[in-house]
Design a protein around this motif. Structure first.
Motif, PDB file in Angstrom:
ATOM      1  N   PRO A 248      16.775  53.643  31.954  1.00 13.74           N
ATOM      2  CA  PRO A 248      17.670  54.541  32.689  1.00 13.74           C
ATOM      3  C   PRO A 248      18.549  53.760  33.656  1.00 13.74           C
ATOM      4  CG  PRO A 248      15.373  55.249  32.864  1.00 13.74           C
ATOM      5  CD  PRO A 248      15.367  53.869  32.281  1.00 13.74           C
ATOM      6  N   ILE A 249      19.814  54.131  33.710  1.00 14.43           N
ATOM      7  CA  ILE A 249      20.719  53.546  34.702  1.00 14.43           C
ATOM      8  C   ILE A 249      21.477  54.679  35.388  1.00 14.43           C
ATOM      9  CG2 ILE A 249      21.004  51.390  33.411  1.00 14.43           C
ATOM     10  CD1 ILE A 249      23.853  52.407  32.677  1.00 14.43           C
ATOM     11  N   ALA A 250      21.974  54.394  36.577  1.00 10.20           N
ATOM     12  CA  ALA A 250      22.775  55.387  37.301  1.00 10.20           C
ATOM     13  C   ALA A 250      23.922  54.662  37.988  1.00 10.20           C
ATOM     14  CB  ALA A 250      21.920  56.117  38.327  1.00 10.20           C
ATOM     15  N   THR A 251      25.132  55.190  37.870  1.00  9.29           N
ATOM     16  CA  THR A 251      26.269  54.576  38.550  1.00  9.29           C
ATOM     17  C   THR A 251      26.085  54.715  40.055  1.00  9.29           C
ATOM     18  OG1 THR A 251      27.598  55.483  36.748  1.00  9.29           O
ATOM     19  CG2 THR A 251      28.783  54.401  38.524  1.00  9.29           C
ATOM     20  N   LEU A 252      26.201  53.595  40.771  1.00  8.86           N
ATOM     21  CA  LEU A 252      26.171  53.641  42.238  1.00  8.86           C
ATOM     22  C   LEU A 252      27.587  53.832  42.757  1.00  8.86           C
ATOM     23  CD1 LEU A 252      23.713  50.747  43.132  1.00  8.86           C
ATOM     24  CD2 LEU A 252      23.342  53.196  43.461  1.00  8.86           C
ATOM     25  N   ASP A 253      28.492  52.987  42.312  1.00 12.73           N
ATOM     26  CA  ASP A 253      29.880  53.182  42.715  1.00 12.73           C
ATOM     27  C   ASP A 253      30.813  52.596  41.665  1.00 12.73           C
ATOM     28  OD1 ASP A 253      30.114  50.420  43.224  1.00 12.73           O
ATOM     29  OD2 ASP A 253      31.244  50.723  45.044  1.00 12.73           O
TER      30      ASP A 253
ATOM     31  N   VAL B 225      35.791  47.860  38.996  1.00 11.74           N
ATOM     32  CA  VAL B 225      34.525  47.182  39.250  1.00 11.74           C
ATOM     33  C   VAL B 225      33.500  48.252  39.577  1.00 11.74           C
ATOM     34  CG1 VAL B 225      35.424  44.949  40.000  1.00 11.74           C
ATOM     35  CG2 VAL B 225      35.161  46.782  41.665  1.00 11.74           C
ATOM     36  N   GLY B 226      32.273  48.032  39.133  1.00 12.38           N
ATOM     37  CA  GLY B 226      31.236  49.040  39.350  1.00 12.38           C
ATOM     38  C   GLY B 226      29.892  48.414  39.615  1.00 12.38           C
ATOM     39  N   THR B 227      29.015  49.211  40.230  1.00 12.59           N
ATOM     40  CA  THR B 227      27.620  48.806  40.373  1.00 12.59           C
ATOM     41  C   THR B 227      26.741  49.922  39.840  1.00 12.59           C
ATOM     42  OG1 THR B 227      27.563  49.668  42.634  1.00 12.59           O
ATOM     43  CG2 THR B 227      27.978  47.315  42.383  1.00 12.59           C
ATOM     44  N   PHE B 228      25.633  49.531  39.231  1.00 11.28           N
ATOM     45  CA  PHE B 228      24.720  50.493  38.607  1.00 11.28           C
ATOM     46  C   PHE B 228      23.296  50.194  39.055  1.00 11.28           C
ATOM     47  CE2 PHE B 228      28.434  50.506  36.008  1.00 11.28           C
ATOM     48  CZ  PHE B 228      28.512  51.755  35.414  1.00 11.28           C
ATOM     49  N   MET B 229      22.550  51.245  39.342  1.00 10.71           N
ATOM     50  CA  MET B 229      21.120  51.109  39.611  1.00 10.71           C
ATOM     51  C   MET B 229      20.422  51.021  38.265  1.00 10.71           C
ATOM     52  SD  MET B 229      19.547  51.024  42.478  1.00 10.71           S
ATOM     53  CE  MET B 229      17.834  50.575  42.728  1.00 10.71           C
ATOM     54  N   VAL B 230      19.544  50.042  38.136  1.00 12.34           N
ATOM     55  CA  VAL B 230      18.812  49.860  36.882  1.00 12.34           C
ATOM     56  C   VAL B 230      17.456  50.519  37.000  1.00 12.34           C
ATOM     57  CG1 VAL B 230      17.812  48.156  35.322  1.00 12.34           C
ATOM     58  CG2 VAL B 230      20.011  47.695  36.428  1.00 12.34           C
ATOM     59  N   SER B 231      17.086  51.299  35.994  1.00 13.56           N
ATOM     60  CA  SER B 231      15.814  52.019  35.966  1.00 13.56           C
ATOM     61  C   SER B 231      15.671  52.911  37.198  1.00 13.56           C
ATOM     62  CB  SER B 231      14.612  51.075  35.895  1.00 13.56           C
ATOM     63  OG  SER B 231      13.451  51.842  35.730  1.00 13.56           O
ATOM     64  N   THR B 232      16.093  54.150  37.040  1.00 13.42           N
ATOM     65  CA  THR B 232      16.113  55.061  38.177  1.00 13.42           C
ATOM     66  C   THR B 232      14.726  55.573  38.526  1.00 13.42           C
ATOM     67  OG1 THR B 232      16.627  56.829  36.642  1.00 13.42           O
ATOM     68  CG2 THR B 232      18.480  55.842  37.823  1.00 13.42           C
TER      69      THR B 232
ATOM     70  N   ALA C  21      19.631  63.389  28.312  1.00 14.33           N
ATOM     71  CA  ALA C  21      18.187  63.267  28.530  1.00 14.33           C
ATOM     72  C   ALA C  21      17.771  63.876  29.864  1.00 14.33           C
ATOM     73  CB  ALA C  21      17.768  61.800  28.447  1.00 14.33           C
ATOM     74  N   LEU C  22      18.607  63.717  30.888  1.00 13.83           N
ATOM     75  CA  LEU C  22      18.194  64.204  32.228  1.00 13.83           C
ATOM     76  C   LEU C  22      18.150  65.732  32.330  1.00 13.83           C
ATOM     77  CD1 LEU C  22      19.845  61.573  34.621  1.00 13.83           C
ATOM     78  CD2 LEU C  22      17.425  61.975  34.225  1.00 13.83           C
ATOM     79  N   PRO C  23      19.155  66.525  32.016  1.00 14.83           N
ATOM     80  CA  PRO C  23      20.537  66.173  31.737  1.00 14.83           C
ATOM     81  C   PRO C  23      21.346  66.037  33.027  1.00 14.83           C
ATOM     82  CG  PRO C  23      20.226  68.529  31.476  1.00 14.83           C
ATOM     83  CD  PRO C  23      18.898  67.976  31.948  1.00 14.83           C
ATOM     84  N   ALA C  24      22.486  65.324  32.918  1.00 19.10           N
ATOM     85  CA  ALA C  24      23.340  65.130  34.091  1.00 19.10           C
ATOM     86  C   ALA C  24      24.798  65.079  33.648  1.00 19.10           C
ATOM     87  CB  ALA C  24      22.971  63.822  34.795  1.00 19.10           C
TER      88      ALA C  24
ATOM     89  N   SER D 134      22.423  62.453  40.881  1.00 19.36           N
ATOM     90  CA  SER D 134      22.900  62.786  39.539  1.00 19.36           C
ATOM     91  C   SER D 134      23.409  64.223  39.573  1.00 19.36           C
ATOM     92  CB  SER D 134      21.797  62.585  38.500  1.00 19.36           C
ATOM     93  OG  SER D 134      20.812  63.564  38.636  1.00 19.36           O
ATOM     94  N   GLY D 135      24.499  64.459  38.861  1.00 17.14           N
ATOM     95  CA  GLY D 135      25.142  65.776  38.855  1.00 17.14           C
ATOM     96  C   GLY D 135      24.361  66.731  37.956  1.00 17.14           C
ATOM     97  N   ALA D 136      23.812  67.781  38.554  1.00 18.66           N
ATOM     98  CA  ALA D 136      23.059  68.758  37.770  1.00 18.66           C
ATOM     99  C   ALA D 136      24.020  69.570  36.896  1.00 18.66           C
ATOM    100  CB  ALA D 136      22.273  69.690  38.694  1.00 18.66           C
TER     101      ALA D 136
END
Lengths: 156, 145
Positions: free
Chosen positions: A85-90, A138-145, B55-58, B98-100
């Motif tokens: 899982p990843i999530a965009t930080l900015d 440019v972006g940063t992503f959190m790895v494994s949420t 999967a989340l979903p988001a 994360s956007g619900a």
């Protein structure tokens, strides 16, 4: 046991399957041009539904944002050992010039650094020539949420 | 009428929804615009095609970025900060949660009014305005009348 190269190919296939099934990518009509470790190239075909200025027919900056975000996320996936899982930080986007009417926009993203928790990307959007860019990000992503999750778990 | 003339007519008539109706991409995202008190709020109605992680979903991060950018542009048009369509120079989005898969609201606040350049910060939230899903700031090229 698959060797390193087979594992890499398997991972790229998983990433390709995951990205091509993202509903918003399908709605935009995003195509996967190329996936390689730490690199992703996506293409957004021109479509009237993406137009931001009906006078000129130029597509909306938001569609470029979505393309760059998607390509950057894909580059992070391909840089990691598995589908974690990843999530965009900015994400910061510089808009350099308008896209041209009727032409597809290509985004080439590179994940140029991965640390234990964070992945760093840069990406460029262009028509034919990356040296003549439409936008740069440019972006940063959190790895494994999920803290404590196995890092290479084969799940999105 | 050109786009900017139509937008100016809509602004004078208080028809904020017209800001959305003339922009195909805003319709694609399912945006609507309305005054709440003295604020101009842009809402992105949830739809399945906005999802980025099933999967989340988001919601797809790009949809939140586009919502935030749109909210800023609508704010500039509503306040008549420009006689041309604002051109985004740079946009920076911080993704906070994360956007619900529900409706998302956004607004823009102009932090600096320049003759050629205007700075705007934006925030997007869902059920709880105190817990934004994303914030952003952007710089626009404008032309003041």
């Amino acid at each position: 046991m698959p060797d390193g190269d087979e594992r890499e190919q398997l991972k790229l296939r998983l990433v390709r399957g995951f990205i091509s099934n993202i509903p918003h990518n399908r709605a935009l009509g995003t195509e996967i041009v190329e996936l390689a470790p730490g690199e992703a190239v996506l293409r957004l075909p021109y479509d009237e539904k993406l137009v931001g200025n009906p006078d000129s027919g130029v597509i909306h900056g938001g569609a470029i944002t979505a393309l760059l975000d998607g390509a950057s996320g894909a580059a992070v996936f391909t840089a990691l050992p598995g589908l974690v899982p990843i999530a965009t930080l900015d994400l910061r986007i510089d808009y350099l010039r308008p896209a041209e009417v009727g032409r597809p926009v290509t985004a080439r993203a590179t994940c140029y650094k991965v640390t234990r928790n964070v992945a760093f990307t840069r990406a460029v959007a262009f028509h034919e020539d990356p040296a003549d860019p439409i936008a740069h990000s440019v972006g940063t992503f959190m790895v494994s949420t999920k803290p404590g999750a196995p890092p290479a778990a084969a799940r999105p | 009428m050109t786009l900017i003339e139509r937008l100016e007519a809509a602004r004078r008539a208080g028809d904020h929804q017209a800001f959305v109706d003339v922009v195909p991409y805003a319709r694609f995202l399912g945006l609507s615009v309305g005054k709440v008190g003295d604020e101009l709020i842009t809402t992105m109605r949830y739809a399945d095609h906005l999802v980025g992680n099933p999967a989340l979903p988001a919601l797809h991060g790009g949809t939140l970025g586009a919502l935030l950018e749109s909210a800023a542009i609508f704010e500039l048009l509503w306040r008549a900060e420009t006689i041309v369509l604002p051109k985004t120079i740079t946009l920076t989005v911080d993704y906070l949660r994360s956007g619900a898969t529900v409706d998302t609201h956004a607004r823009g606040i102009v932090t600096r009014h320049g003759r050629r350049v205007t700075n705007v910060r934006m925030e997007a939230w869902q059920a709880d305005r105190g817990a934004p899903v994303a914030t952003a700031h952007a710089i626009f090229l404008v032309m003041r009348g």
